[in-house]
Design an enzyme around this catalytic site. Structure first.
Site, short mmCIF file in Angstrom:
data_model
loop_
_atom_site.label_atom_id
_atom_site.label_comp_id
_atom_site.label_asym_id
_atom_site.label_seq_id
_atom_site.Cartn_x
_atom_site.Cartn_y
_atom_site.Cartn_z
N VAL A 99 -0.40 7.71 -0.20
CA VAL A 99 -1.40 7.43 -1.32
C VAL A 99 -0.67 6.45 -2.42
CG1 VAL A 99 -2.22 9.74 -1.54
CG2 VAL A 99 -0.08 9.44 -2.56
N LYS A 100 0.31 5.62 -1.95
CA LYS A 100 1.00 4.64 -2.63
C LYS A 100 0.28 3.39 -2.80
CE LYS A 100 4.68 7.08 -4.34
NZ LYS A 100 4.49 8.67 -3.61
N THR A 101 0.80 2.52 -3.77
CA THR A 101 0.16 1.28 -3.73
C THR A 101 -0.15 0.41 -2.58
OG1 THR A 101 1.02 1.17 -6.14
CG2 THR A 101 -0.10 -0.89 -5.04
#
Ligand SMILES: *Cc1c(COP(=O)(O)O)cnc(C)c1O
Length: 402
Positions: A185-187
């Site tokens: 779910v990170k950038t």
């Protein structure tokens, strides 16, 4: 924020290189790998983009924090200052090494308050670990000055702020060590993965060895490596690194989409009476992965958060109630619930987490709402969302004023 939203052909092509060679491990098998060294290439790309001499890929952001601390010889009895608002990984990585997490209040930047940090320093303090939550950073200049004054290390957790900068430097590169997460779910994502960066050759070497069972990687094959010290397995696989290699090349595109969407939402709400935007330190540039703001009090914040959810504005967080980002509901950490017994020496050195004064943190976080900025929104969706947010926030603040 999530790089998975724009996952596609570039990622597939990189992964296929690995699948076709069949070498899923980052070390060894030189002949079979058709020249593919995805983890090595990703380390090079990260160190270049982040303006750091060295980058070490590992299996997660949590591993990156653990390896970063270990690389700086942090261990039993050493105190590491971390914020009350973060992800549980901060606490876990410190305690995994037998070190002592010292929790310090946040301020209106939503991360470490330098005034409180200085008060928390003892002869055992070794590291200050700011966590750049929700895309923006701590007051790094002030924290660095404290580190210099007391001979401490500055370790930046930039897991949620990759691509942001401070004083012209990429976040993560300002301190002695910086960590990133590439979880789903990170950038940008590797599926699972993480990295640490540093300009310190000794830390880089220690991280390289520690993350792979202490192998020094100097032998002509793995069997010929020496082991200067004990390590563990925090390796990333070639498959995960391949995904990250495609994603890091897209980071700047992702950031500009985030900035655009963020700006639209921000301008719709920032002038509503009663709304106060989260403070971004001077010389700081966010990575725009969240838009965070304060309501006048806890009750209004709860009301706005509830109404946003009821009206289909998804991705809004009220962190104050969250049980893996804020100390208030970290019962398993505060009670030190563990599977095995923690060593007595470690236990004895820990503060009583259940009896800490966190009123300053409560003051800020109780009023905070964060909106996740997505990459995949259409222009229409961003405008509809801006309108809804503005209507809801205005109606609640008017209600309160009445
Ligand atoms: C996600 C995250 C981590 C941990 O990263 P993982 O890759 O999920 O282990 C650490 N710190 C912060 C602030 C994070 O958001």
């Amino acid at each position: 924020m999530p790089g998975f939203e724009l996952f596609g052909d570039l990622e597939r092509a990189q992964v296929n290189d690995v699948l076709e060679s069949g070498v899923l491990m980052r070390y060894g098998f030189d002949g079979a790998r058709n020249g593919h060294w995805k983890a090595v290439e990703l380390e090079k790309a990260i160190s270049e983009r982040m303006d750091a001499k060295y980058a070490q890929m590992v299996s997660s952001g949590t591993s990156a924090l653990t390896v970063a601390l270990a690389s700086a010889n942090i261990g039993a009895g050493d105190e590491v200052i971390m914020p009350t608002f973060t992800f549980v990984a901060s606490f876990e990585s410190i305690i995994a090494l037998g070190a002592v997490p010292i929790l310090v209040d946040i301020d209106d930047t939503l991360t470490l308050d330098p005034v409180k940090v200085e008060k928390a320093i003892t002869p055992n303090t070794k590291v200050i670990m700011p966590v750049h939550m929700c895309g923006s950073m701590a007051r790094l200049k002030e924290l660095k000055a404290i580190c210099d004054k007391h001979g401490l290390l500055l370790l930046e957790d930039a897991c949620q702020a990759i691509g942001g900068s401070y004083d012209g430097k990429p976040l993560g590169s300002y301190g002695d060590l910086g960590c990133f997460s590439f979880d789903y779910v990170k950038t940008i994502t590797c599926g699972e993965g993480g990295a640490l960066i540093t300009n310190n050759e000794k830390f880089a070497k220690n991280a390289d060895h520690f993350s792979d069972h202490g192998h020094d990687h100097l032998g002509k094959d793995r069997g010929a490596d020496a082991h200067p010290f004990m390590g563990y397995n925090y390796r990333i696989s070639e498959l995960n690194a391949a995904v990250g290699l495609a994603q890091i090349k897209r980071l700047d595109d992702f950031l500009s989409i985030q900035e655009k969407n963020y700006s639209t939402l921000r301008s719709a709400i920032e002038n509503i009476p009663g709304v106060q935007m989260r403070t971004v330190p001077e010389q700081g540039v966010e990575n725009y992965s969240f838009l965070s703001f304060f309501m006048p009090d806890e009750q209004t914040a709860r009301e706005v958060h509830k109404k946003l959810g009821e009206n289909g504005v998804d991705g809004c967080f009220y962190w104050f109630d969250n049980n893996w980002h804020y100390i208030k509901k970290w019962d398993h950490l505060k009670d030190l619930t563990s599977l095995g017994k923690l060593p007595e020496e470690v236990r004895k050195g820990l503060p009583d987490y259940n009896n800490m004064d966190t009123s300053q943190s409560d003051h800020w976080l109780g009023r905070t709402i964060s909106v996740l900025i997505k990459l995949g929104w259409s222009e229409q969706e961003v405008h509809d969302r801006a309108k809804k947010m503005s209507d809801i926030i205005s109606s609640v603040t008017v209600e309160v004023a009445d």
